[in-house]
Motif scaffolding. Structure first.
Motif, PDB file in Angstrom:
ATOM      1  N   GLN A 194       0.832  -1.206   0.000  1.00 62.27           N
ATOM      2  CA  GLN A 194       0.000   0.000   0.000  1.00 62.27           C
ATOM      3  C   GLN A 194       0.866   1.256   0.000  1.00 62.27           C
ATOM      4  O   GLN A 194       0.538   2.240  -0.659  1.00 62.27           O
ATOM      5  CB  GLN A 194      -0.910   0.000   1.231  1.00 62.27           C
ATOM      6  N   ILE A 195       1.979   1.202   0.739  1.00 64.27           N
ATOM      7  CA  ILE A 195       2.869   2.366   0.768  1.00 64.27           C
ATOM      8  C   ILE A 195       3.375   2.627  -0.643  1.00 64.27           C
ATOM      9  O   ILE A 195       3.394   3.756  -1.114  1.00 64.27           O
ATOM     10  CB  ILE A 195       4.059   2.134   1.726  1.00 64.27           C
ATOM     11  N   PHE A 196       3.762   1.542  -1.342  1.00 65.80           N
ATOM     12  CA  PHE A 196       4.296   1.734  -2.682  1.00 65.80           C
ATOM     13  C   PHE A 196       3.252   2.339  -3.622  1.00 65.80           C
ATOM     14  O   PHE A 196       3.493   3.332  -4.286  1.00 65.80           O
ATOM     15  CB  PHE A 196       4.824   0.413  -3.259  1.00 65.80           C
ATOM     16  N   PHE A 197       2.065   1.737  -3.657  1.00 66.31           N
ATOM     17  CA  PHE A 197       1.087   2.177  -4.652  1.00 66.31           C
ATOM     18  C   PHE A 197       0.389   3.479  -4.300  1.00 66.31           C
ATOM     19  O   PHE A 197      -0.046   4.211  -5.173  1.00 66.31           O
ATOM     20  CB  PHE A 197       0.060   1.083  -4.934  1.00 66.31           C
ATOM     21  N   ARG A 198       0.283   3.786  -3.003  1.00 65.63           N
ATOM     22  CA  ARG A 198      -0.451   4.999  -2.635  1.00 65.63           C
ATOM     23  C   ARG A 198       0.448   6.192  -2.368  1.00 65.63           C
ATOM     24  O   ARG A 198       0.006   7.323  -2.424  1.00 65.63           O
ATOM     25  CB  ARG A 198      -1.301   4.733  -1.395  1.00 65.63           C
ATOM     26  N   VAL A 199       1.708   5.933  -2.043  1.00 64.17           N
ATOM     27  CA  VAL A 199       2.584   7.061  -1.715  1.00 64.17           C
ATOM     28  C   VAL A 199       3.761   7.153  -2.684  1.00 64.17           C
ATOM     29  O   VAL A 199       3.944   8.156  -3.364  1.00 64.17           O
ATOM     30  CB  VAL A 199       3.098   6.958  -0.257  1.00 64.17           C
ATOM     31  N   ILE A 200       4.550   6.079  -2.781  1.00 62.98           N
ATOM     32  CA  ILE A 200       5.794   6.178  -3.544  1.00 62.98           C
ATOM     33  C   ILE A 200       5.550   6.331  -5.036  1.00 62.98           C
ATOM     34  O   ILE A 200       6.089   7.237  -5.673  1.00 62.98           O
ATOM     35  CB  ILE A 200       6.688   4.962  -3.240  1.00 62.98           C
ATOM     36  N   LEU A 201       4.687   5.483  -5.592  1.00 63.43           N
ATOM     37  CA  LEU A 201       4.452   5.556  -7.038  1.00 63.43           C
ATOM     38  C   LEU A 201       3.880   6.914  -7.454  1.00 63.43           C
ATOM     39  O   LEU A 201       4.415   7.552  -8.363  1.00 63.43           O
ATOM     40  CB  LEU A 201       3.552   4.394  -7.480  1.00 63.43           C
ATOM     41  N   PRO A 202       2.821   7.408  -6.793  1.00 61.86           N
ATOM     42  CA  PRO A 202       2.311   8.725  -7.211  1.00 61.86           C
ATOM     43  C   PRO A 202       3.334   9.848  -7.051  1.00 61.86           C
ATOM     44  O   PRO A 202       3.361  10.766  -7.855  1.00 61.86           O
ATOM     45  CB  PRO A 202       1.110   8.985  -6.302  1.00 61.86           C
TER      46      PRO A 202
ATOM     47  N   VAL B  77       2.196  12.375  15.150  1.00 60.11           N
ATOM     48  CA  VAL B  77       2.136  13.631  14.404  1.00 60.11           C
ATOM     49  C   VAL B  77       3.577  14.058  14.208  1.00 60.11           C
ATOM     50  O   VAL B  77       4.276  14.345  15.169  1.00 60.11           O
ATOM     51  CB  VAL B  77       1.346  14.701  15.180  1.00 60.11           C
ATOM     52  N   PHE B  78       4.029  14.039  12.947  1.00 59.90           N
ATOM     53  CA  PHE B  78       5.443  14.276  12.676  1.00 59.90           C
ATOM     54  C   PHE B  78       5.779  15.755  12.763  1.00 59.90           C
ATOM     55  O   PHE B  78       4.935  16.621  12.582  1.00 59.90           O
ATOM     56  CB  PHE B  78       5.811  13.735  11.296  1.00 59.90           C
ATOM     57  N   GLN B  79       7.057  16.000  13.011  1.00 68.57           N
ATOM     58  CA  GLN B  79       7.510  17.370  13.235  1.00 68.57           C
ATOM     59  C   GLN B  79       7.195  18.293  12.064  1.00 68.57           C
ATOM     60  O   GLN B  79       6.735  19.395  12.256  1.00 68.57           O
ATOM     61  CB  GLN B  79       9.016  17.360  13.504  1.00 68.57           C
ATOM     62  N   ASN B  80       7.458  17.808  10.840  1.00 69.32           N
ATOM     63  CA  ASN B  80       7.149  18.667   9.686  1.00 69.32           C
ATOM     64  C   ASN B  80       5.823  18.258   9.051  1.00 69.32           C
ATOM     65  O   ASN B  80       5.607  18.419   7.870  1.00 69.32           O
ATOM     66  CB  ASN B  80       8.284  18.625   8.668  1.00 69.32           C
ATOM     67  N   TYR B  81       4.974  17.670   9.861  1.00 71.41           N
ATOM     68  CA  TYR B  81       3.609  17.258   9.500  1.00 71.41           C
ATOM     69  C   TYR B  81       3.548  16.040   8.582  1.00 71.41           C
ATOM     70  O   TYR B  81       2.665  15.213   8.721  1.00 71.41           O
ATOM     71  CB  TYR B  81       2.791  18.399   8.880  1.00 71.41           C
ATOM     72  N   ALA B  82       4.490  15.959   7.597  1.00 68.95           N
ATOM     73  CA  ALA B  82       4.530  14.818   6.679  1.00 68.95           C
ATOM     74  C   ALA B  82       3.174  14.528   6.047  1.00 68.95           C
ATOM     75  O   ALA B  82       2.755  13.381   5.947  1.00 68.95           O
ATOM     76  CB  ALA B  82       5.074  13.565   7.392  1.00 68.95           C
ATOM     77  N   LEU B  83       2.489  15.577   5.603  1.00 66.71           N
ATOM     78  CA  LEU B  83       1.236  15.356   4.876  1.00 66.71           C
ATOM     79  C   LEU B  83       1.582  14.842   3.486  1.00 66.71           C
ATOM     80  O   LEU B  83       2.593  15.232   2.912  1.00 66.71           O
ATOM     81  CB  LEU B  83       0.457  16.662   4.765  1.00 66.71           C
ATOM     82  N   PHE B  84       0.710  13.987   2.932  1.00 56.60           N
ATOM     83  CA  PHE B  84       0.962  13.479   1.588  1.00 56.60           C
ATOM     84  C   PHE B  84       0.697  14.602   0.593  1.00 56.60           C
ATOM     85  O   PHE B  84      -0.437  15.063   0.462  1.00 56.60           O
ATOM     86  CB  PHE B  84       0.084  12.270   1.302  1.00 56.60           C
ATOM     87  N   PRO B  85       1.739  15.062  -0.127  1.00 59.54           N
ATOM     88  CA  PRO B  85       1.577  16.258  -0.955  1.00 59.54           C
ATOM     89  C   PRO B  85       0.651  16.041  -2.149  1.00 59.54           C
ATOM     90  O   PRO B  85       0.147  17.005  -2.709  1.00 59.54           O
ATOM     91  CB  PRO B  85       3.003  16.562  -1.425  1.00 59.54           C
ATOM     92  N   GLY B  96      -5.727   6.649   6.678  1.00 54.94           N
ATOM     93  CA  GLY B  96      -5.665   5.516   7.604  1.00 54.94           C
ATOM     94  C   GLY B  96      -6.863   4.590   7.503  1.00 54.94           C
ATOM     95  O   GLY B  96      -6.723   3.365   7.613  1.00 54.94           O
ATOM     96  N   LEU B  97      -8.046   5.167   7.274  1.00 55.31           N
ATOM     97  CA  LEU B  97      -9.250   4.332   7.190  1.00 55.31           C
ATOM     98  C   LEU B  97      -9.347   3.636   5.833  1.00 55.31           C
ATOM     99  O   LEU B  97      -9.783   2.489   5.744  1.00 55.31           O
ATOM    100  CB  LEU B  97     -10.500   5.185   7.424  1.00 55.31           C
ATOM    101  N   MET B  98      -8.921   4.329   4.765  1.00 56.77           N
ATOM    102  CA  MET B  98      -8.931   3.732   3.431  1.00 56.77           C
ATOM    103  C   MET B  98      -8.041   2.490   3.421  1.00 56.77           C
ATOM    104  O   MET B  98      -8.378   1.463   2.846  1.00 56.77           O
ATOM    105  CB  MET B  98      -8.391   4.720   2.389  1.00 56.77           C
ATOM    106  N   ILE B  99      -6.878   2.637   4.078  1.00 60.52           N
ATOM    107  CA  ILE B  99      -5.929   1.533   4.155  1.00 60.52           C
ATOM    108  C   ILE B  99      -6.581   0.317   4.823  1.00 60.52           C
ATOM    109  O   ILE B  99      -6.353  -0.827   4.441  1.00 60.52           O
ATOM    110  CB  ILE B  99      -4.690   1.989   4.964  1.00 60.52           C
ATOM    111  N   GLU B 100      -7.414   0.592   5.825  1.00 60.67           N
ATOM    112  CA  GLU B 100      -8.077  -0.509   6.518  1.00 60.67           C
ATOM    113  C   GLU B 100      -9.177  -1.127   5.664  1.00 60.67           C
ATOM    114  O   GLU B 100      -9.776  -2.132   6.044  1.00 60.67           O
ATOM    115  CB  GLU B 100      -8.712   0.006   7.818  1.00 60.67           C
TER     116      GLU B 100
END
Lengths: 281, 360
Positions: A194-202, B77-85, B96-100
């Motif tokens: 999931q990390i690969f397809f949802r974060v790394i690849l995009p 909660v990461f220091q630089n937020y680490a939001l998915f850009p 987190g819920l989608m992953i589940e």
């Protein structure tokens, strides 16, 4: 302060000078050649004409364009399929020396003349070459087959020559991914897949598009590969330009093809710029 | 959560040195220390990003040493937020819920609920690079708490915000923690933040816990000189025990004055000690106005700083030691101020001291 200004001007002037000499003037000549009709009796008396561009619409040329695009697309796709995992392995590797070996491994061939490398491909692919011997030796083939002088051989050669141009941008885009993003994905419950397809690849999309773009463009221009590996059966845009100018002496048509090609490259660069803006600004 | 003699080292450097810590459910704990003291490593150990070299970590009485971050009921909660850009606020919170593999309608409902709680409902379609620092911060918190963790870890979450916003977010964090009842463990190097926000403060230095206590304990009765110096400002006087009875203790302070106070300690006669006062516990006066001139230290005003409600003076004692006093303006003394170089007396409120063993 004043000295600084002069220095600044010299540096800018120097850069400007070389850009004019190496880029502006040749491209202007190209444009002029494509827009004029040659007159052998009076070479300096240029006459404006769109005839050269008109000729490009002949169905014969269309076949060449389509063939070139087909081969470049295949090359880019294969480069991506083979190159992405390679780039990903380099990115994932923690040990610096292995990382360096893997990087040098793809850069080293790049520093050797590609003509020499193309000849070695011929030795590998030819009828009684190494590949056929291995395949026959392992009993995969009954008898040697003709691999050389086919479209597959051209694509093979192109993938081999151009794959660093895919691996490097993909690797660079992977390296730009902040490790915190990977960790936070993990933190939120994502598993490696999931990390690969949802974060790394995009997030490596920009590297993929740059890689594909550079590989496709380079493959369009590599006339010697199709000459040497494809026999004369596979005429590509690069061959067309070369043949028109060197064999046919039709500078006008050669220049017109180059100009069109050039415009596509510029468009591509503009699209790329947009792409980077979205991802990194 | 319980940490049982946790140690961790990198490249032969001991970062976490045999730490024991137990945290009750629903507590707000701050881990306070200078940079490089191991506080972030401690957080990463709890989060599961690092494995301890020795010792065990228990969460709800289950040993979690070998449980990966994705399976721990702990979120960070990461220091630089680490939001998915590449995802908007909604997708970030929903991650987190989608992953589940939760159903779309459930995810939408939950995200809406959290967004409302945190004040993000109008920003769900924005991309992270269109958010302000505070909004990014909120998104990062929303993304973590939607997983309903047992413990929420916050790594210097407010350090990137400006002072006003930081104070506002501190109050919000505290309220949020009360509402949710989740254990918050916050790492910070900002002592004011740690004191104002948490139920208990863990002061760390060199991979060792220096003191665990309520903010008041840590500020008013520091365990050692490091804690005293790191948490707030402190004046440290050299002293020697000259007389000691079960009820009283007498000290010779700075080789100048005798000070007799209640004996809450177990020092021996003749022992060298440190006498500690916070700047606000000192009382100063000009030599000519002073009511008492005996048994007070005399100093010279080096500089003064007007801070609105208080006047902060920097004073050099006869011994050359520089101390700080911070005093309120009150009705007797509305325009009290010192001239630079003026001679003043330095005294303190009897019984408000801390006496520590001389470690130096």
């Amino acid at each position: 302060m004043k000295n600084n200004d002069i220095f600044k001007k010299i540096v800018i002037a120097n850069t400007f000078f070389w850009i004019v000499i190496t880029a502006v003037i040749p491209n202007l000549l190209l444009l002029i050649a494509s827009l004029t009709q040659q007159q052998y009796e009076q070479p300096l008396n240029l006459r404006f004409s769109l005839e050269n561009f008109h000729q490009l619409f002949s169905p014969l040329y269309f076949k060449v364009y389509l063939n070139s695009i087909k081969i470049s697309v295949f090359t880019a796709i294969i480069c991506l399929i083979v190159g992405y995992p390679y780039a990903y392995i380099i990115y994932k590797e923690d040990r610096v020396y292995i990382k360096n070996i893997l990087l040098i491994g793809i850069l080293m061939p790049f520093w050797t003349s590609s003509l020499i490398r193309t000849y070695s491909i011929i030795f590998i692919l030819q009828f009684n070459g190494i590949l056929n011997k291995i395949l026959v030796g392992f009993g995969i083939l009954q008898r040697p087959v003709n691999i050389l002088y086919s479209e597959s051989a051209v694509i093979f050669g192109m993938v081999y020559t151009l794959i660093p141009l895919m691996i490097i941008p993909v690797y660079l885009s992977l390296r730009r991914i902040n490790n915190d993003l990977v960790e936070s994905a993990k933190d939120l419950g994502a598993h490696s897949f999931q990390i690969f397809f949802r974060v790394i690849l995009p997030l490596s999309k920009s590297g993929i598009t740059s890689g594909c773009f550079i590989v496709m463009l380079s493959s369009l221009g590599m006339f010697y590969l199709s000459d040497l590996l494809g026999g004369s059966k596979n005429i590509l845009i690069g061959n067309l330009i070369k043949d028109q100018i060197l064999l046919g002496g039709n500078y006008g048509i050669g220049a017109a093809i180059s100009t069109i090609f050039y415009i596509f490259v510029l468009l591509g660069v503009l699209i790329q710029k947009e792409n980077y803006k979205i991802n990194f600004d | 959560m319980v940490l049982d003699s946790i140690s961790k080292s990198y490249d032969g450097n001991l970062i976490i040195d045999n730490i024991d810590l137990s945290v009750k459910n629903g507590e707000f704990i701050s881990i306070l220390g200078p940079s490089g003291c191991g506080k972030t490593t401690l957080l990463r150990l709890i989060g599961g990003f690092e494995k301890p070299d020795s010792g065990s970590i228990f969460i709800n009485n289950i040993k979690v040493n070998d449980i990966s971050p994705s399976n721990r009921k702990v979120n960070t909660v990461f220091q630089n937020y680490a939001l998915f850009p590449h995802m908007n606020v909604f997708a970030n919170i929903a991650f987190g819920l989608m992953i589940e593999g939760k159903s779309k309608s459930y995810v939408e409902k939950e995200v809406k609920k959290i967004a409302e709680l945190i004040g993000l409902e109008k920003l769900l379609n924005r991309m992270p690079d269109q958010l302000s620092g505070g909004q990014k911060q909120r998104t990062a918190i929303a993304r973590a708490i939607i997983k309903k963790p047992v413990i929420l870890l916050l790594d210097e979450p407010l350090s990137a915000l400006d002072k006003n916003l930081r104070q506002k977010m501190q109050i919000e964090l505290k309220n949020l923690q009360k509402d949710l009842g989740i254990t918050f463990i916050l790492v910070t190097h900002d002592q004011e933040e740690a004191l104002s926000i948490s139920d208990r403060v863990v002061v760390m230095n060199n991979g060792i816990i220096q003191q665990i206590g309520t903010p008041r304990d840590v500020y008013e009765t520091p365990n050692n000189i490091f804690v005293a110096r790191f948490v707030g400002e402190i004046n440290i006087f050299d002293a020697e025990v000259t007389n000691v009875t079960p009820g009283r203790i007498s000290l010779l302070v700075e080789n100048e004055i005798l000070y007799d106070t209640k004996n809450k300690w177990s020092f021996k006669l003749g022992e060298k000690v440190k006498l500690l006062f916070r700047p606000e516990d000192l009382r100063t006066d000009t030599v000519k106005n002073a009511k008492i001139l005996q048994n007070v230290l005399i100093g010279r005003v080096e500089s003064t700083r007007y801070k609105g409600a208080t006047l902060e003076s920097s004073i050099v004692l006869k011994s050359g030691k520089e101390i700080k006093a911070s005093e309120f303006f009150d009705e007797d003394d509305e325009d009290f101020d010192y001239k630079i170089g003026e001679k003043i007396t330095v005294n303190w409120i009897n019984g408000w001291e801390v006496i520590l063993r001389d470690e130096e």
